[in-house]
Design a protein around this motif. Structure first.
Motif, PDB file in Angstrom:
ATOM      1  N   ALA A 157      92.888  53.523 -21.142  1.00 18.29           N
ATOM      2  CA  ALA A 157      92.767  54.954 -20.858  1.00 18.29           C
ATOM      3  C   ALA A 157      93.764  55.270 -19.749  1.00 18.29           C
ATOM      4  CB  ALA A 157      91.355  55.323 -20.434  1.00 18.29           C
ATOM      5  N   ILE A 158      94.320  56.478 -19.787  1.00 15.89           N
ATOM      6  CA  ILE A 158      95.375  56.834 -18.837  1.00 15.89           C
ATOM      7  C   ILE A 158      95.151  58.230 -18.282  1.00 15.89           C
ATOM      8  CG2 ILE A 158      97.118  55.347 -19.897  1.00 15.89           C
ATOM      9  CD1 ILE A 158      98.254  57.832 -21.301  1.00 15.89           C
ATOM     10  N   VAL A 159      95.879  58.515 -17.214  1.00 15.14           N
ATOM     11  CA  VAL A 159      95.947  59.848 -16.640  1.00 15.14           C
ATOM     12  C   VAL A 159      97.410  60.284 -16.686  1.00 15.14           C
ATOM     13  CG1 VAL A 159      95.716  61.199 -14.521  1.00 15.14           C
ATOM     14  CG2 VAL A 159      93.926  59.588 -15.170  1.00 15.14           C
ATOM     15  N   LYS A 161     100.089  63.326 -15.398  1.00 17.11           N
ATOM     16  CA  LYS A 161     100.183  64.436 -14.439  1.00 17.11           C
ATOM     17  C   LYS A 161     101.644  64.745 -14.136  1.00 17.11           C
ATOM     18  CE  LYS A 161      98.956  61.020 -10.878  1.00 17.11           C
ATOM     19  NZ  LYS A 161      97.978  60.681  -9.821  1.00 17.11           N
ATOM     20  N   ARG A 173      93.145  63.318 -18.453  1.00 20.81           N
ATOM     21  CA  ARG A 173      92.751  61.972 -18.866  1.00 20.81           C
ATOM     22  C   ARG A 173      92.875  61.878 -20.373  1.00 20.81           C
ATOM     23  NH1 ARG A 173      88.524  59.268 -21.155  1.00 20.81           N
ATOM     24  NH2 ARG A 173      88.064  57.178 -20.367  1.00 20.81           N
ATOM     25  N   GLN A 199      99.425  57.023 -15.309  1.00 24.40           N
ATOM     26  CA  GLN A 199      98.787  55.910 -14.607  1.00 24.40           C
ATOM     27  C   GLN A 199      97.561  55.443 -15.371  1.00 24.40           C
ATOM     28  OE1 GLN A 199      98.269  57.693 -10.628  1.00 24.40           O
ATOM     29  NE2 GLN A 199      99.892  56.329  -9.897  1.00 24.40           N
ATOM     30  N   PHE A 201      93.881  54.856 -15.991  1.00 26.85           N
ATOM     31  CA  PHE A 201      92.710  55.574 -15.495  1.00 26.85           C
ATOM     32  C   PHE A 201      91.845  54.623 -14.682  1.00 26.85           C
ATOM     33  CE2 PHE A 201      88.207  56.780 -16.123  1.00 26.85           C
ATOM     34  CZ  PHE A 201      88.222  57.957 -15.370  1.00 26.85           C
ATOM     35  N   PRO A 203      88.239  54.135 -13.260  1.00 28.82           N
ATOM     36  CA  PRO A 203      86.860  54.626 -13.279  1.00 28.82           C
ATOM     37  C   PRO A 203      86.286  54.846 -11.876  1.00 28.82           C
ATOM     38  CG  PRO A 203      87.138  52.875 -14.881  1.00 28.82           C
ATOM     39  CD  PRO A 203      88.401  52.911 -14.077  1.00 28.82           C
ATOM     40  N   ILE A 232      87.422  64.743 -13.364  1.00 30.87           N
ATOM     41  CA  ILE A 232      87.983  63.523 -12.805  1.00 30.87           C
ATOM     42  C   ILE A 232      88.762  63.839 -11.538  1.00 30.87           C
ATOM     43  CG2 ILE A 232      88.135  62.373 -15.040  1.00 30.87           C
ATOM     44  CD1 ILE A 232      91.214  62.911 -14.910  1.00 30.87           C
ATOM     45  N   ARG A 233      89.046  65.128 -11.296  1.00 33.80           N
ATOM     46  CA  ARG A 233      89.833  65.543 -10.146  1.00 33.80           C
ATOM     47  C   ARG A 233      88.908  65.810  -8.956  1.00 33.80           C
ATOM     48  NH1 ARG A 233      92.802  70.694 -12.393  1.00 33.80           N
ATOM     49  NH2 ARG A 233      90.620  71.158 -12.878  1.00 33.80           N
ATOM     50  N   THR A 281      97.685  56.387  -4.471  1.00 35.96           N
ATOM     51  CA  THR A 281      98.208  57.226  -5.557  1.00 35.96           C
ATOM     52  C   THR A 281      99.215  58.264  -5.084  1.00 35.96           C
ATOM     53  OG1 THR A 281      96.317  58.744  -5.368  1.00 35.96           O
ATOM     54  CG2 THR A 281      96.134  56.930  -6.966  1.00 35.96           C
TER      55      THR A 281
END
Length: 322
Positions: A157-159, A161, A173, A199, A201, A203, A232-233, A281
């Motif tokens: 899983a990724i983010v 942005k 996400r 990036q 993800f 958890p 998630i933010r 980050t």
């Protein structure tokens, strides 16, 4: 020491005085007897070696709806009449922002600009952090759908942005199945010419995203920002909440590694973001926030610490031969 302080920022009537870090800095400066001026970056002018702006003398007070008063505007020579320029307008980190750093760099020998404009220009939040891959989560900078799909396959899983985004905006996400990934990259590539940040993800973001403030390279305090319901933010600007926190050993190490370099670059007020107590980050240098929440939880006068550091730097500049 009474100083003339020019604050380059967004319109004062648009800020939330309950949590705005620039407003807290202005209150602290005023309490020390410094003279405050407010101006917009778009009002900068340069000619014949002079940089000046149309600026309003301003007084501030912590009264919602009546929090500032402008006097008649004046033409303020930032190189000859100001001791300090606070470069505090919010991103986007666009050509207007970059041009302001170029102009302010031309007076930096005479006037202290916080943060150092050359360093701000060369250290955008999600690019500067690439200097410290040992502390980062798995990261890809790209415009390629093919590379993003391969990265997703490796990490589950990724983010995704924007590379120059701010305030938690446009952070997505994408789950292991890659739902809508091609459409998302299509929108990103149409909206932004630069690459995007992808990036793995984490958890652990459910337990918060820590904002750590460093003043002249030293830790001044921290808060843990918790994401809102279904988010998630954790940015406070998009509904996150803050809580008291302490630094982990890993976070202390990150700060110890970053601190000397921040000080060397003249990045006097910096906010770094760490997830899960270990993953760095962002390194926020353009208009970092968080000092009001830190004071609320810890009682630490971070604004006062920043002005102590500024006054010391101005004193050093005044004592050095020109």
């Amino acid at each position: 020491m009474t100083m003339t302080v020019a604050v380059q920022m967004d319109p004062l009537d648009s800020i939330n005085i309950a949590g705005d870090s620039t407003f807290a800095l202005m209150l602290s400066a005023q309490a020390r007897g410094h003279r405050l001026f407010h101006y917009d970056a778009g009002d900068l002018n340069w000619s014949d070696g002079r940089l000046w702006t149309r600026a309003h003398p301003v007084t501030v007070q912590r009264v919602a709806g009546n929090h500032y008063r402008f006097d008649e505007p004046v033409s303020l020579d930032l190189g000859a009449e100001a001791d300090v320029v606070l470069m505090r307008q919010d991103p986007p980190f666009d050509l207007g922002y970059i041009t302001a750093t170029h102009l302010l760099e031309r007076i930096a020998e005479h006037t202290l600009v916080v943060n150092n404009p050359r360093s701000v220009r060369n250290a955008p939040e999600k690019v500067f952090v690439l200097d410290y891959p040992q502390f980062m989560p798995p990261t890809l900078v790209t415009r390629s759908l093919e590379e993003t799909r391969a990265f997703l396959k490796r990490h589950g899983a990724i983010v995704v942005k924007p590379l120059h985004g701010n305030g938690g905006k446009a952070i997505f996400r994408v789950g292991p199945e890659g739902e809508n990934l091609s459409a998302l990259l299509e929108v990103f590539n149409q909206t932004w010419r630069e690459p995007h940040m992808v990036q793995a993800f984490l958890p652990a973001v459910a337990k918060g995203d820590k904002r750590i403030v460093l003043v002249d390279g030293e830790v001044a305090g921290a808060i843990n920002r918790l994401p809102g319901e279904g988010e998630i933010r954790s940015n406070l600007a998009v509904g996150g909440s803050a809580e008291k926190t302490e630094l982990t050993a890993r976070e202390q190490k990150i700060c110890a590694v970053l601190g000397p370099e921040l000080k060397r670059r003249g990045l006097l007020f910096v906010g770094i973001d760490v997830i899960g107590g270990e993953w760095l980050t962002e390194i926020n240098v353009t208009s970092p926030t968080g000092i009001v929440a830190i004071e609320r939880f810890d009682g630490t006068d971070v604004a006062g610490m920043i002005w102590d550091a500024i006054e010391a730097r101005v004193g050093e500049k005044a004592a050095s031969p020109r």
